[in-house]
Design an enzyme around this catalytic site. Structure first.
Site, short mmCIF file in Angstrom:
data_model
loop_
_atom_site.label_atom_id
_atom_site.label_comp_id
_atom_site.label_asym_id
_atom_site.label_seq_id
_atom_site.Cartn_x
_atom_site.Cartn_y
_atom_site.Cartn_z
N LEU A 101 -80.72 -39.39 88.54
CA LEU A 101 -81.03 -39.56 90.05
C LEU A 101 -80.19 -38.27 90.62
CD1 LEU A 101 -80.04 -43.40 90.93
CD2 LEU A 101 -82.37 -42.18 91.07
N ASP A 102 -80.54 -37.51 91.63
CA ASP A 102 -80.01 -36.42 92.40
C ASP A 102 -78.53 -37.00 92.82
OD1 ASP A 102 -82.33 -35.22 91.74
OD2 ASP A 102 -83.16 -35.39 93.90
N LYS A 103 -77.71 -35.88 92.87
CA LYS A 103 -76.46 -35.93 93.33
C LYS A 103 -76.45 -36.70 94.83
CE LYS A 103 -72.36 -33.62 94.40
NZ LYS A 103 -71.54 -32.19 94.39
N THR A 105 -78.77 -38.86 95.83
CA THR A 105 -79.59 -40.20 95.69
C THR A 105 -78.75 -41.26 95.25
OG1 THR A 105 -81.65 -38.79 95.10
CG2 THR A 105 -81.66 -41.13 94.87
N HIS A 183 -87.08 -34.03 90.80
CA HIS A 183 -87.20 -34.14 92.17
C HIS A 183 -88.35 -34.56 92.64
CE1 HIS A 183 -83.37 -32.23 92.13
NE2 HIS A 183 -83.90 -30.98 92.09
#
Length: 243
Positions: A101-103, A105, A183
């Site tokens: 998971l992105d930072k 998110t 992404h």
């Protein structure tokens, strides 16, 4: 056949660090086959019943930890702040994240010690659903739904069909994917001329984030484990892996 060291096994089971479980063993609160064992280096015989503080402990070959990831943490061991900092008390050395998971998110992030399970959950061939809550800058449209359902073209490659739905507010939508490209959610909406302003993963296959507080983690229940293995065609392999 003799198994692994008692302190290593208890730490792997999430009962504390090696030092903490060593103190637990030396205090006489661990029994093997009904007998108190106070040596942390004791090699647990295969199949021997184990009790900790009077309660039977089911020994499992693999462990699966569900984390409610907050924004601001990265899915990395080498960069920070790391999601592994939120897994205190779990066997972090052996746990690998199922995807990333992105930072910025939030939401459900699963960790497992089972490499085959991880592969099947992340490989697009198995089409494991990932459901997200998405807040958008602009309202989603019926044309977006159609484009996602038919398989959006991204970087010259056709994505798997995705499900987009919303209630009264079309800027607050749910998106279900069956693959996990880099992404992907943000880039899908960007390809439609929109922008994601908030993203949270709600579900992975049969697993639901539920009411787990943000920043906290827990072991999966036996029912969740069974459903997860069943979802990727490993239901007959005894995911509990009792030893």
């Amino acid at each position: 056949m003799r198994g692994e060291r008692l302190d290593k096994l208890l730490a792997r089971m999430g009962l504390g660090s090696r030092k903490e479980v060593a103190r637990l063993v030396r205090s006489g609160r661990v029994r093997v086959a009904g007998e108190v064992v106070q040596d942390p280096g004791y090699l647990l015989p295969e199949g021997a019943p184990l009790e900790v503080e009077g309660r039977p402990l089911r020994v499992r070959r693999h462990h699966h930890v569900l984390l409610h990831k907050p924004a601001g943490y990265v899915t990395s061991r080498t960069e920070g702040p790391s999601v592994y900092a939120l897994l205190q008390g779990f066997p972090t050395r052996d746990l690998s994240p199922v995807g990333r998971l992105d930072k910025d998110t939030e939401g459900l992030l699963l960790f497992t010690t089972d490499g085959e399970l991880l592969h099947r959950l992340t490989h697009p061939r198995h089409k494991v659903a990932k459901r997200y809550l998405v807040h958008l800058l602009n309202p989603a449209t019926a044309e977006d739904q159609k484009a996602f359902r038919e398989g959006l073209l991204l970087d010259g490659k056709r994505l798997l069909p995705a499900e987009l739905c919303w209630g009264e507010d079309p800027t607050c939508v749910e998106l279900t994917l069956r693959e996990g490209r880099f992404h992907q959610v943000k880039r899908m909406f960007a390809a439609r001329g929109n922008r994601v302003v908030y993203l949270k993963r709600l579900a992975l296959g049969p697993l639901l984030l539920g009411d787990l507080p943000k920043g906290e983690a827990r072991l999966l229940t036996e029912a969740e484990e069974a459903a997860l293995y069943q979802a990727v065609g490993l239901g007959g392999q005894n995911p509990q892996g009792e030893v």
